[in-house]
Design a protein around this motif. Structure first.
Motif, short mmCIF file in Angstrom:
data_model
loop_
_atom_site.label_atom_id
_atom_site.label_comp_id
_atom_site.label_asym_id
_atom_site.label_seq_id
_atom_site.Cartn_x
_atom_site.Cartn_y
_atom_site.Cartn_z
N GLN A 1 0.83 -1.20 0.00
CA GLN A 1 0.00 0.00 0.00
C GLN A 1 0.87 1.26 0.00
O GLN A 1 0.52 2.27 -0.61
N SER A 2 2.03 1.17 0.67
CA SER A 2 2.99 2.28 0.62
C SER A 2 3.50 2.48 -0.80
O SER A 2 3.71 3.62 -1.26
N ASN A 3 3.69 1.38 -1.53
CA ASN A 3 4.11 1.47 -2.93
C ASN A 3 3.06 2.17 -3.78
O ASN A 3 3.40 2.93 -4.70
N ILE A 4 1.79 1.91 -3.50
CA ILE A 4 0.72 2.59 -4.24
C ILE A 4 0.84 4.10 -4.06
O ILE A 4 0.81 4.87 -5.02
N GLU A 5 0.98 4.52 -2.81
CA GLU A 5 1.04 5.95 -2.51
C GLU A 5 2.27 6.59 -3.15
O GLU A 5 2.21 7.71 -3.65
N ALA A 6 3.39 5.87 -3.12
CA ALA A 6 4.62 6.40 -3.72
C ALA A 6 4.46 6.56 -5.23
O ALA A 6 4.86 7.57 -5.82
N LEU A 7 3.87 5.56 -5.89
CA LEU A 7 3.72 5.61 -7.33
C LEU A 7 2.70 6.66 -7.78
O LEU A 7 2.78 7.16 -8.90
N LYS A 8 1.80 7.01 -6.91
CA LYS A 8 0.80 8.04 -7.24
C LYS A 8 1.44 9.39 -7.56
O LYS A 8 0.85 10.20 -8.28
N THR A 9 2.65 9.62 -7.05
CA THR A 9 3.31 10.89 -7.33
C THR A 9 3.78 10.97 -8.78
O THR A 9 4.10 12.06 -9.28
N THR A 10 3.84 9.82 -9.45
CA THR A 10 4.28 9.76 -10.84
C THR A 10 3.16 9.33 -11.78
O THR A 10 2.97 9.92 -12.86
N ILE A 11 2.44 8.29 -11.39
CA ILE A 11 1.37 7.74 -12.23
C ILE A 11 0.10 8.53 -11.93
O ILE A 11 -0.57 8.31 -10.91
N LYS A 12 -0.27 9.44 -12.82
CA LYS A 12 -1.47 10.27 -12.60
C LYS A 12 -1.97 10.87 -13.91
O LYS A 12 -1.34 10.76 -14.94
#
Length: 302
Positions: free
Chosen positions: A291-302
């Motif tokens: 779930q931490s990976n999801i949040e981290a990737l959200k800064t790029t994948i949008k």
């Protein structure tokens, strides 16, 4: 009364011995396998892990103590020969033993990455290929690993087969929810490319239609040439990449250098190859880190 007392003590000792025999000794290789096995067996077996957090899963060599633990186990569970490259040699010595061997990756299709690195194996027509072993970073494949462990444990311990099946089902429901969270987070995203220091997230990228661009290949200790760094730096600038991700269990030196040269942010992505006991006590586990990976990737994948 003395005879009855001694008889009762003897009976108690036999019961304790019987209970000890009923508790299966399950030895796993590294954290993801340990976590999945623990979720399946619950309190019906004693699950231990060989590699501690911080140890290199790819190039580990088992100590005599570790080998003894494996040979004394009732069940030995590993992910794959691509991840735990030392396991095939151990399995050769287990052929005549009573240890039940479970390969958690059974039935999962692995894929190869093209590489020009001289140290890689399987050279063919000027190119080499290396198999990506990081299947547990795909929640769907993680669920398949849980299913395999459950099915095999049900054969080993038929008495508790129903509980293993139920435990697996409960955890698989959580993995299904994790999969839903990944899908929801990146559904409709216009920017689907992320840059990582180490190419460990290929299965995750494939599952959610993302594009992983890596500085180094699957060999995390690979020396990066100035030309390669310049190539990735140009890609970052031309594509307006805002974040570079580094692996939690490896040096971030290369990512830090690139981030400084390209004025981008640094974020960690967890490969979840090891979680310390202290972290586990704090509730940090596979689901938490994914779930931490999801949040981290959200800064790029949008």
């Amino acid at each position: 009364m003395t005879i009855l007392f001694l008889g009762a003590c003897g009976q108690s000792a036999l019961l304790e011995e019987s209970d000890e025999k009923e508790s299966l000794n399950v030895v796993t290789t590294f954290y993801p396998v340990f976590e999945f096995a623990s979720q399946v067996v619950g309190d019906y077996a004693n699950v231990t892990v060989i590699l501690e957090a911080g140890q290199d899963s790819h190039h580990y060599e088992p100590s005599p103590k570790d080998l003894a633990a494996i040979y004394d186990a009732d069940v030995f569970i590993y992910s794959s020969e691509y991840m735990e490259t030392w396991v095939p040699a151990v399995l050769d010595n287990l052929l005549e033993s009573d240890v039940k061997i479970i390969e958690a990756s059974q039935g999962i299709p692995f894929y190869e990455e093209d590489s020009n690195e001289e140290e890689e194996d399987h050279d063919h027509e000027g190119h080499s290929h290396i198999v990506d072993p990081h299947i547990w970073l795909d929640p769907v494949y993680a669920s398949q690993m849980v299913e395999t462990i459950s099915e095999e444990m049900q054969v080993v311990d038929e008495e508790h087969s129903k509980m293993y099946e139920e435990n697996a089902g409960i955890y698989q429901s959580e993995l299904k929810e994790l999969d839903r969270q990944f899908q929801e987070a990146f559904e409709g995203a216009a920017s689907r490319t992320f840059v990582v220091q180490h190419a460990a997230f290929g299965y995750l990228a494939r599952r959610y239609d993302l594009n992983q661009v890596s500085v180094s290949s699957l060999t995390s200790e690979q020396e990066i040439s100035p030309a390669k760094l310049a190539e990735i730096g140009t890609f970052i600038n031309e594509n307006q990449i805002q974040t570079i991700y580094y692996q939690d269990s490896a040096s971030a030196k290369v990512a830090e250098t690139l981030a400084k040269e390209t004025d981008t942010n640094l974020e960690v992505l967890y490969t979840i190859e090891g979680v310390t006991l202290e972290e586990q006590d704090e509730g940090i586990d596979y689901l938490h880190l994914m779930q931490s990976n999801i949040e981290a990737l959200k800064t790029t994948i949008k």
